[in-house]
Design a protein around this motif. Sequence first.
Motif, short mmCIF file in Angstrom:
data_model
loop_
_atom_site.label_atom_id
_atom_site.label_comp_id
_atom_site.label_asym_id
_atom_site.label_seq_id
_atom_site.Cartn_x
_atom_site.Cartn_y
_atom_site.Cartn_z
N ASP A 284 0.81 -1.21 0.00
CA ASP A 284 0.00 0.00 0.00
C ASP A 284 0.85 1.27 0.00
O ASP A 284 0.32 2.36 0.12
CB ASP A 284 -0.96 0.00 1.20
N GLY A 285 2.16 1.14 -0.17
CA GLY A 285 3.05 2.30 -0.15
C GLY A 285 3.04 3.06 -1.47
O GLY A 285 2.54 2.59 -2.50
N ILE A 286 3.61 4.25 -1.43
CA ILE A 286 3.63 5.11 -2.61
C ILE A 286 4.51 4.52 -3.72
O ILE A 286 4.19 4.63 -4.90
CB ILE A 286 4.07 6.55 -2.25
N ALA A 287 5.61 3.87 -3.34
CA ALA A 287 6.48 3.27 -4.35
C ALA A 287 5.77 2.14 -5.09
O ALA A 287 5.89 2.02 -6.31
CB ALA A 287 7.76 2.75 -3.71
N ALA A 288 5.00 1.34 -4.38
CA ALA A 288 4.27 0.25 -5.02
C ALA A 288 3.20 0.79 -5.97
O ALA A 288 3.02 0.28 -7.07
CB ALA A 288 3.63 -0.65 -3.97
N ARG A 289 2.52 1.86 -5.56
CA ARG A 289 1.52 2.47 -6.44
C ARG A 289 2.18 3.05 -7.69
O ARG A 289 1.66 2.92 -8.79
CB ARG A 289 0.74 3.55 -5.70
N PHE A 290 3.34 3.67 -7.51
CA PHE A 290 4.06 4.23 -8.66
C PHE A 290 4.47 3.12 -9.63
O PHE A 290 4.32 3.27 -10.85
CB PHE A 290 5.29 5.00 -8.20
N LEU A 291 4.98 2.02 -9.11
CA LEU A 291 5.42 0.93 -9.97
C LEU A 291 4.27 0.27 -10.71
O LEU A 291 4.44 -0.24 -11.81
CB LEU A 291 6.20 -0.11 -9.16
N ARG A 292 3.07 0.27 -10.11
CA ARG A 292 1.91 -0.27 -10.84
C ARG A 292 1.55 0.63 -12.02
O ARG A 292 1.00 0.18 -13.01
CB ARG A 292 0.73 -0.42 -9.89
N LEU A 293 1.85 1.92 -11.93
CA LEU A 293 1.58 2.85 -13.03
C LEU A 293 2.70 2.88 -14.06
O LEU A 293 2.50 3.35 -15.18
CB LEU A 293 1.37 4.27 -12.48
N ALA A 294 3.88 2.41 -13.71
CA ALA A 294 5.05 2.54 -14.57
C ALA A 294 4.89 1.92 -15.95
O ALA A 294 5.30 2.54 -16.94
CB ALA A 294 6.28 1.96 -13.87
N PRO A 295 4.31 0.72 -16.12
CA PRO A 295 4.21 0.17 -17.47
C PRO A 295 3.45 1.08 -18.43
O PRO A 295 3.88 1.26 -19.57
CB PRO A 295 3.48 -1.16 -17.28
N GLY A 296 2.39 1.68 -18.00
CA GLY A 296 1.65 2.60 -18.86
C GLY A 296 2.46 3.84 -19.18
O GLY A 296 2.48 4.31 -20.32
N ASN A 297 3.16 4.36 -18.18
CA ASN A 297 3.99 5.54 -18.40
C ASN A 297 5.13 5.25 -19.37
O ASN A 297 5.44 6.06 -20.25
CB ASN A 297 4.58 6.04 -17.08
N LEU A 298 5.77 4.10 -19.21
CA LEU A 298 6.86 3.74 -20.11
C LEU A 298 6.34 3.52 -21.53
O LEU A 298 6.99 3.91 -22.50
CB LEU A 298 7.57 2.48 -19.61
N PHE A 299 5.18 2.90 -21.64
CA PHE A 299 4.59 2.68 -22.96
C PHE A 299 4.36 4.02 -23.66
O PHE A 299 4.74 4.20 -24.81
CB PHE A 299 3.27 1.91 -22.81
N ILE A 300 3.78 4.95 -22.95
CA ILE A 300 3.52 6.28 -23.53
C ILE A 300 4.83 6.94 -23.93
O ILE A 300 4.96 7.51 -25.02
CB ILE A 300 2.75 7.18 -22.53
N ALA A 301 5.84 6.89 -23.06
CA ALA A 301 7.11 7.54 -23.34
C ALA A 301 7.77 6.97 -24.59
O ALA A 301 8.34 7.71 -25.39
CB ALA A 301 8.05 7.39 -22.15
N PHE A 302 7.70 5.67 -24.79
CA PHE A 302 8.34 5.07 -25.95
C PHE A 302 7.51 5.27 -27.21
O PHE A 302 8.05 5.42 -28.31
CB PHE A 302 8.56 3.56 -25.73
N ILE A 303 6.22 5.25 -27.11
CA ILE A 303 5.35 5.28 -28.28
C ILE A 303 5.20 6.68 -28.86
O ILE A 303 5.12 6.84 -30.08
CB ILE A 303 3.97 4.69 -27.92
N VAL A 304 5.16 7.69 -28.02
CA VAL A 304 4.92 9.05 -28.53
C VAL A 304 5.95 9.46 -29.57
O VAL A 304 5.59 10.00 -30.62
CB VAL A 304 4.87 10.06 -27.35
N GLY A 305 7.20 9.18 -29.33
CA GLY A 305 8.24 9.53 -30.30
C GLY A 305 8.02 8.85 -31.64
O GLY A 305 8.14 9.47 -32.70
N GLY A 306 7.69 7.57 -31.61
CA GLY A 306 7.43 6.85 -32.85
C GLY A 306 6.20 7.34 -33.57
O GLY A 306 6.17 7.44 -34.80
N CYS A 307 5.16 7.66 -32.82
CA CYS A 307 3.92 8.15 -33.43
C CYS A 307 4.15 9.49 -34.11
O CYS A 307 3.67 9.74 -35.21
CB CYS A 307 2.82 8.29 -32.39
N LEU A 308 4.90 10.36 -33.45
CA LEU A 308 5.14 11.68 -34.01
C LEU A 308 6.12 11.64 -35.18
O LEU A 308 5.99 12.41 -36.13
CB LEU A 308 5.64 12.64 -32.93
N SER A 309 7.09 10.74 -35.15
CA SER A 309 8.05 10.67 -36.25
C SER A 309 7.46 9.95 -37.46
O SER A 309 8.00 10.05 -38.56
CB SER A 309 9.33 9.96 -35.80
#
Length: 105
Positions: A39-64
Amino acid sequence: MHDLQVLDLQVLGVICVLGVTCYAMRAGGYVLAASMREDGIAARFLRLAPGNLFIAFIVGGCLSGGLAGLVGTAVAIATMAITSKEWAALGAGFGAALAASAIGL
């Protein structure tokens, strides 16, 4: 021939060091994750990380990819919203980007 054998041993040594390093990082990650509170903040952040990483990698490819990339992205997002199936969204997105590229967008 002797120089080639030395080079082969150096390459083998580098591969082994990289393998041990990779294993140590994975094992350390598992140990660290096991010691975290669920229930800690780090665990909540890590549950969100896959979506954040997906967005970070995909946006560059979509725009290019230009307009065809944006069309493919929009179709993939719409398909995912409708079907909730990742593979359907990926297929539809790639197909739309290919079609848009073929017609010159």
